[in-house]
Write an enzyme that holds these catalytic residues in place. Structure first.
Site, mmCIF file in Angstrom:
data_model
loop_
_atom_site.group_PDB
_atom_site.id
_atom_site.type_symbol
_atom_site.label_atom_id
_atom_site.label_comp_id
_atom_site.label_asym_id
_atom_site.label_seq_id
_atom_site.Cartn_x
_atom_site.Cartn_y
_atom_site.Cartn_z
ATOM 1 N N ASP A 75 68.085 -20.170 8.704
ATOM 2 C CA ASP A 75 67.351 -21.403 8.878
ATOM 3 C C ASP A 75 67.242 -22.136 7.615
ATOM 4 O OD1 ASP A 75 67.388 -20.442 11.452
ATOM 5 O OD2 ASP A 75 65.197 -20.663 11.844
ATOM 6 N N LYS B 14 70.265 -20.965 17.333
ATOM 7 C CA LYS B 14 69.102 -20.265 18.295
ATOM 8 C C LYS B 14 67.894 -21.478 18.809
ATOM 9 C CE LYS B 14 66.670 -18.582 14.085
ATOM 10 N NZ LYS B 14 65.478 -19.623 14.146
ATOM 11 N N CYS C 193 60.842 -17.111 11.087
ATOM 12 C CA CYS C 193 61.947 -16.447 11.587
ATOM 13 C C CYS C 193 62.811 -15.300 10.525
ATOM 14 C CB CYS C 193 62.992 -17.675 11.400
ATOM 15 S SG CYS C 193 62.771 -18.970 12.674
HETATM 16 C C1 VGL Z 1 60.794 -21.419 12.336
HETATM 17 C C2 VGL Z 1 58.950 -22.402 13.177
HETATM 18 C C3 VGL Z 1 59.641 -22.923 14.083
HETATM 19 C C4 VGL Z 1 61.472 -20.666 10.894
HETATM 20 C C5 VGL Z 1 61.542 -22.340 13.276
HETATM 21 O O1 VGL Z 1 62.373 -20.927 10.925
HETATM 22 O O2 VGL Z 1 60.664 -20.024 10.459
HETATM 23 N N1 VGL Z 1 59.481 -21.754 12.173
HETATM 24 N N2 VGL Z 1 61.042 -22.650 14.320
#
Ligand code: VGL
Ligand code: ZN
Length: 202
Positions: A12, A110, A155
């Site tokens: 991410d 995702k 994540c």
């Molecule tokens: C994430 C919160 C919501 C992350 C993704 O990438 O850690 N955290 N969506």
């Protein structure tokens, strides 16, 4: 070059998790150059991309009266509510512009089902819906994973714990990850990773 059984999974590394983004992780952009350099060592590289519909149920805005960073009960268990982030097709959902995406052979998106969040690269937050990443790695003979990215305590950690549960050898590059740290989550998730046998580096 790393052995062919090793893969790098970059979690991410998107604009909304970097300074100026909707769910900015402090200094999230400072890991990009190091991750680019690390990727050059691996024959197998995959990226994950948080990829939500506008009305995703992990967004506080989807629950009238709810505040970001509060918790709600979802059918699959407690779910933290976030600011609207990484909406499909928006600039915030794009990878950081300096991330070299060329070495990546797979991008796992995702969190695209409205009713289920997905922190882990392997399983959505209902803990049963798979993303397909495990099969892709196994088909390529991968047994060892290195993880880096955002956010360390969400994540990255969920992905590392699932990878250990699936039997992979797992290293998390803490120096190439940054955390959100919600209510002590950075310390608690780091300890959970350590207890699960994740090698913590950096
Ligand atoms: C994430 C919160 C919501 C992350 C993704 O990438 O850690 N955290 N969506
Ligand atoms: Zn998200």
């Amino acid at each position: 070059m790393r052995d062919a059984t090793e893969a790098l999974i970059v979690i991410d590394l998107q604009n909304d998790f970097c300074p100026g983004g909707a769910l900015a992780v402090a200094a999230g952009d400072q890991i990009v150059a190091g991750i680019n350099a690390l990727a050059a060592e691996f024959q197998t590289v995959a990226l994950t991309q948080d990829w939500h519909p506008q009305d995703h149920l992990s967004f506080a805005a989807s629950h009238p009266g709810a505040q970001p960073y509060s918790e709600v009960a979802m059918p699959y268990g407690p779910q933290t509510l976030w600011p609207v982030h990484c909406v499909q097709g928006t600039a915030g959902a794009e990878f950081h512009p300096d991330l070299d995406t060329r070495p990546a052979q797979l991008i796992i998106r995702k969190g695209f089902r409205r009713g289920i969040d997905s922190y882990s690269a392997f399983f959505e937050n209902d803990r049963t819906t798979g993303t397909g990443l495990e099969g892709w790695l196994r088909a390529r003979g991968i047994t060892g994973l290195t993880l880096a990215g955002l956010a360390t305590d969400f994540c990255v950690a969920f992905s590392a714990l699932d990878a250990r549960a699936l039997g992979f050898d797992v290293t998390v590059r803490l120096d190439l990850s940054r955390g959100i740290d919600l209510g002590g989550s950075l310390a608690s998730m780091t300890e959970r990773m350590r207890a699960a046998g994740v090698v913590l580096e950096g």
